[in-house]
Design a protein around this motif. Structure first.
Motif, PDB file in Angstrom:
ATOM      1  N   SER A 321      -3.242 -68.896  45.024  1.00 40.02           N
ATOM      2  CA  SER A 321      -4.388 -68.869  44.496  1.00 40.02           C
ATOM      3  C   SER A 321      -3.995 -69.443  42.996  1.00 40.02           C
ATOM      4  O   SER A 321      -4.810 -70.233  42.391  1.00 40.02           O
ATOM      5  CB  SER A 321      -5.267 -67.429  44.133  1.00 40.02           C
ATOM      6  OG  SER A 321      -5.720 -66.915  45.287  1.00 40.02           O
ATOM      7  N   ASN A 322      -2.913 -68.892  42.298  1.00 38.52           N
ATOM      8  CA  ASN A 322      -2.404 -69.169  40.876  1.00 38.52           C
ATOM      9  C   ASN A 322      -2.049 -70.761  41.131  1.00 38.52           C
ATOM     10  O   ASN A 322      -2.372 -71.734  40.077  1.00 38.52           O
ATOM     11  CB  ASN A 322      -1.357 -68.554  40.709  1.00 38.52           C
ATOM     12  CG  ASN A 322      -1.496 -67.147  40.252  1.00 38.52           C
ATOM     13  OD1 ASN A 322      -0.607 -66.393  40.196  1.00 38.52           O
ATOM     14  ND2 ASN A 322      -2.716 -66.844  40.103  1.00 38.52           N
ATOM     15  N   ILE A 323      -1.482 -71.173  42.144  1.00 42.81           N
ATOM     16  CA  ILE A 323      -1.261 -72.756  42.205  1.00 42.81           C
ATOM     17  C   ILE A 323      -2.487 -73.663  42.330  1.00 42.81           C
ATOM     18  O   ILE A 323      -2.393 -74.645  41.731  1.00 42.81           O
ATOM     19  CB  ILE A 323      -0.529 -72.849  43.655  1.00 42.81           C
ATOM     20  CG1 ILE A 323       0.990 -72.180  43.644  1.00 42.81           C
ATOM     21  CG2 ILE A 323      -0.363 -74.663  43.996  1.00 42.81           C
ATOM     22  CD1 ILE A 323       1.661 -72.321  44.807  1.00 42.81           C
ATOM     23  N   TYR A 324      -3.329 -73.169  43.261  1.00 41.97           N
ATOM     24  CA  TYR A 324      -4.827 -73.893  43.193  1.00 41.97           C
ATOM     25  C   TYR A 324      -5.603 -73.992  41.940  1.00 41.97           C
ATOM     26  O   TYR A 324      -6.141 -74.888  41.394  1.00 41.97           O
ATOM     27  CB  TYR A 324      -5.434 -73.519  44.311  1.00 41.97           C
ATOM     28  CG  TYR A 324      -4.911 -73.810  45.792  1.00 41.97           C
ATOM     29  CD1 TYR A 324      -4.399 -74.914  46.102  1.00 41.97           C
ATOM     30  CD2 TYR A 324      -5.411 -72.802  46.830  1.00 41.97           C
ATOM     31  CE1 TYR A 324      -3.868 -75.269  47.260  1.00 41.97           C
ATOM     32  CE2 TYR A 324      -4.845 -73.281  47.957  1.00 41.97           C
ATOM     33  CZ  TYR A 324      -4.171 -74.564  48.325  1.00 41.97           C
ATOM     34  OH  TYR A 324      -3.783 -74.614  49.493  1.00 41.97           O
ATOM     35  N   ALA A 325      -5.499 -72.759  41.462  1.00 44.18           N
ATOM     36  CA  ALA A 325      -6.232 -72.707  40.007  1.00 44.18           C
ATOM     37  C   ALA A 325      -5.361 -73.394  38.873  1.00 44.18           C
ATOM     38  O   ALA A 325      -6.217 -74.301  38.223  1.00 44.18           O
ATOM     39  CB  ALA A 325      -5.942 -71.215  39.199  1.00 44.18           C
ATOM     40  N   ALA A 326      -4.300 -73.423  39.044  1.00 40.30           N
ATOM     41  CA  ALA A 326      -3.376 -74.314  38.034  1.00 40.30           C
ATOM     42  C   ALA A 326      -3.486 -75.823  38.189  1.00 40.30           C
ATOM     43  O   ALA A 326      -3.538 -76.604  37.085  1.00 40.30           O
ATOM     44  CB  ALA A 326      -1.809 -74.117  37.848  1.00 40.30           C
ATOM     45  N   ALA A 327      -3.696 -76.017  39.410  1.00 39.88           N
ATOM     46  CA  ALA A 327      -3.747 -77.650  39.904  1.00 39.88           C
ATOM     47  C   ALA A 327      -5.438 -78.148  39.783  1.00 39.88           C
ATOM     48  O   ALA A 327      -5.655 -79.337  39.966  1.00 39.88           O
ATOM     49  CB  ALA A 327      -3.421 -77.905  41.183  1.00 39.88           C
ATOM     50  N   GLY A 328      -6.300 -77.108  39.323  1.00 40.52           N
ATOM     51  CA  GLY A 328      -7.802 -77.389  39.195  1.00 40.52           C
ATOM     52  C   GLY A 328      -8.445 -77.467  40.749  1.00 40.52           C
ATOM     53  O   GLY A 328      -9.659 -78.143  40.823  1.00 40.52           O
ATOM     54  N   LYS A 329      -7.736 -77.134  41.691  1.00 44.18           N
ATOM     55  CA  LYS A 329      -8.604 -77.287  43.181  1.00 44.18           C
ATOM     56  C   LYS A 329      -9.187 -76.170  43.509  1.00 44.18           C
ATOM     57  O   LYS A 329      -8.979 -75.089  44.131  1.00 44.18           O
ATOM     58  CB  LYS A 329      -7.274 -77.388  44.141  1.00 44.18           C
ATOM     59  CG  LYS A 329      -6.360 -78.809  43.843  1.00 44.18           C
ATOM     60  CD  LYS A 329      -5.246 -78.571  45.000  1.00 44.18           C
ATOM     61  CE  LYS A 329      -4.575 -79.990  45.036  1.00 44.18           C
ATOM     62  NZ  LYS A 329      -5.294 -81.098  45.238  1.00 44.18           N
TER      63      LYS A 329
END
Length: 482
Positions: A321-329
């Motif tokens: 979730s953190n990865i997606y949030a940081a990538a704006g996905k």
């Protein structure tokens, strides 16, 4: 034995209860408890304390305490068994409270009691209580005990006091491999990789042979300090020159070493060449590295592997979730959070502890039950205002690290921020603030604490699930490399 009509005695039951404890076989332990009552052995001191130990080692600390409180006779081993039960189940605060009752009852502690209590202090970063135990250990003549001494070194290091730990280590009259490991691990946890390597070399010069644990600590120290070449050399020499067969823990350290340095492709290649199948810990290590460096594809691959191995573990969902949030996905973020809910996976809430005036105070996100919750919230509001003036911008990719609230102010309620605010309003200006957290410190709290340390002019130390962070004048000892 029963089939042949042989009657058990108290020793029989003690041995059987120990067997249940070692296997965490609670149901069979309960059946033995019933037999013990029927045969009149419950009043036996040794049987009674072994029952306490069995329930505690099966995770039933309330049942263990109930038995303990009802014992007609309690010796130092009985008290130590109950303290061990608390300490081994992560209830350090309860272990320390029981020790106070033990002293009130006039029962003298032994070396095992002190080892357990020091471990409880280390788990809570309860430095002041650890110092008091240190004084008692000196008075009672246990300082020369190599196990007690090694545990003291470990306690000081885990409370962030590496200089005190090293002074104790250097003055030990006897040192074994556990002593060396404690000091090396202490340097590793505090991000002092070069010190750990120097001590590792001294250990070998003095003829002490490193064991598997030593290499885990040294590799961890290299990983947390960005010493990639040194870590590679240590791993290779461990195998080739010292005859130590790498375990999954050693491989996880190497993946961590490469991943933290941003060499994710190398880390994945290393995993593919491992002679043993990577377990969930190794895959979680890679996933954590992918989160740190924003690598979506590798993060997703690592996530899929972890979920297959540990379907009820919430941590991979949080990291992805953190990865997606940081990538704006945002679409993928919504999907992964729905997957988490559908799987019935719930994340352990973040909890932080702080010791003030020998009292431990615990904080959980969203919890307003503390007697000073209003004052804490007011201090947080004040700090946020000052932080924003200093350029602070909340990083919303970390809201799931403690809660599933999407609002910006959810970040202000993270447990370590509450603990910091409590420390600021309850300690004199200039006093260092030491906090222990059960999870890895999130990126937003890490950034916020750097700014707070500069604004308030305080040294702030946070021991998370992985390592120590020492904040001073707007900087962290990890150099933002953790």
């Amino acid at each position: 034995m029963k089939q042949e009509g042989m009657q058990p005695n108290n020793v029989t039951f003690v041995l059987l209860l120990n067997a249940c404890a070692s296997l965490a076989a609670l149901e069979q332990g309960k059946q033995l408890h019933s037999e013990i009552i029927k045969r009149g052995f419950q009043s036996d001191v040794i049987v009674g304390r072994t029952l306490v130990d069995m329930y505690a080692k099966c995770g039933c600390t309330e049942d263990a305490r109930g038995l303990f409180d009802n014992m007609t006779e309690r010796d130092v081993v009985s008290w130590t068994a109950m303290i061990a039960g608390y300490a081994q189940n992560g209830l350090g605060k309860e272990a320390l409270a029981l020790y106070e009752k033990m002293k009130q009852a006039g029962v003298q502690p032994n070396s095992v009691t002190f080892v357990l209590l020091l471990k409880a202090c280390a788990s809570l970063a309860a430095l002041e209580q650890g110092k008091q135990l240190h004084s008692e250990i000196i008075k009672k003549g246990f300082l020369s005990d190599v196990v007690v001494g090694s545990t003291l070194v470990d306690m000081y290091a885990k409370c962030g006091c590496t200089e005190d730990a090293r002074e104790l280590f250097d003055n030990m009259s006897e040192r074994n491999v556990v002593s060396w490991n404690a000091m090396i691990a202490g340097y590793a946890q505090n991000g002092l990789g070069k010190d750990a390597l120097a001590l590792f070399e001294q250990m070998q010069r003095e003829g002490m042979k490193p064991d598997e644990v030593t290499y885990i600590s040294v590799l961890s120290a290299c990983a947390h300090s960005g010493l990639v070449d040194q870590g590679r050399y240590v791993f290779d020499s461990m195998c080739k020159n010292h005859g130590v067969t790498p375990t999954k823990e050693h491989y996880a350290c190497m993946v961590d070493l490469l991943g933290r340095a941003g060499c994710l492709a190398d880390a994945e290649l290393f995993m593919n060449k491992m002679p043993i199948q990577p377990n969930s810990v190794v895959w979680m290590t890679l996933l954590g590295a992918a989160r740190n460096h924003g690598h979506v594809e590798i993060g997703r691959r690592a996530f899929d592997r972890v979920v297959k191995l540990e379907p009820k573990n919430a941590s991979p969902y949080v990291l992805l979730s953190n990865i997606y949030a940081a990538a704006g996905k945002t679409d993928e973020l919504a999907k992964i959070r729905n997957e988490m809910k559908e799987a019935g996976v719930k994340k352990m809430p973040g909890c932080s502890w702080i010791e003030v005036d020998n009292q431990l105070h615990a904080f959980v996100v969203g919890d307003a039950t503390h007697p000073q919750s209003k004052e804490i919230q007011a201090e947080l509001d004040r700090l946020v205002g000052l932080m924003k003036k200093a350029g602070y911008k909340p990083n919303l990719s970390f809201v799931l690290d403690d809660v599933e609230d999407e609002e910006e102010n959810a970040l202000c309620g993270h447990s370590e921020k509450q603990a910091i605010a409590f420390g600021l309003i309850n300690t004199p200006f200039g006093t260092p603030i030491r906090i222990k957290k059960n999870l890895r410190v999130c990126g937003d709290c890490h950034n916020a604490t750097k700014i707070i340390s500069k604004i308030v002019g305080r040294d702030i130390s946070v021991m998370d699930a992985t390592r120590y962070h020492h904040f001073k004048d707007g900087f962290c000892s990890c150099g933002d490399y953790w």
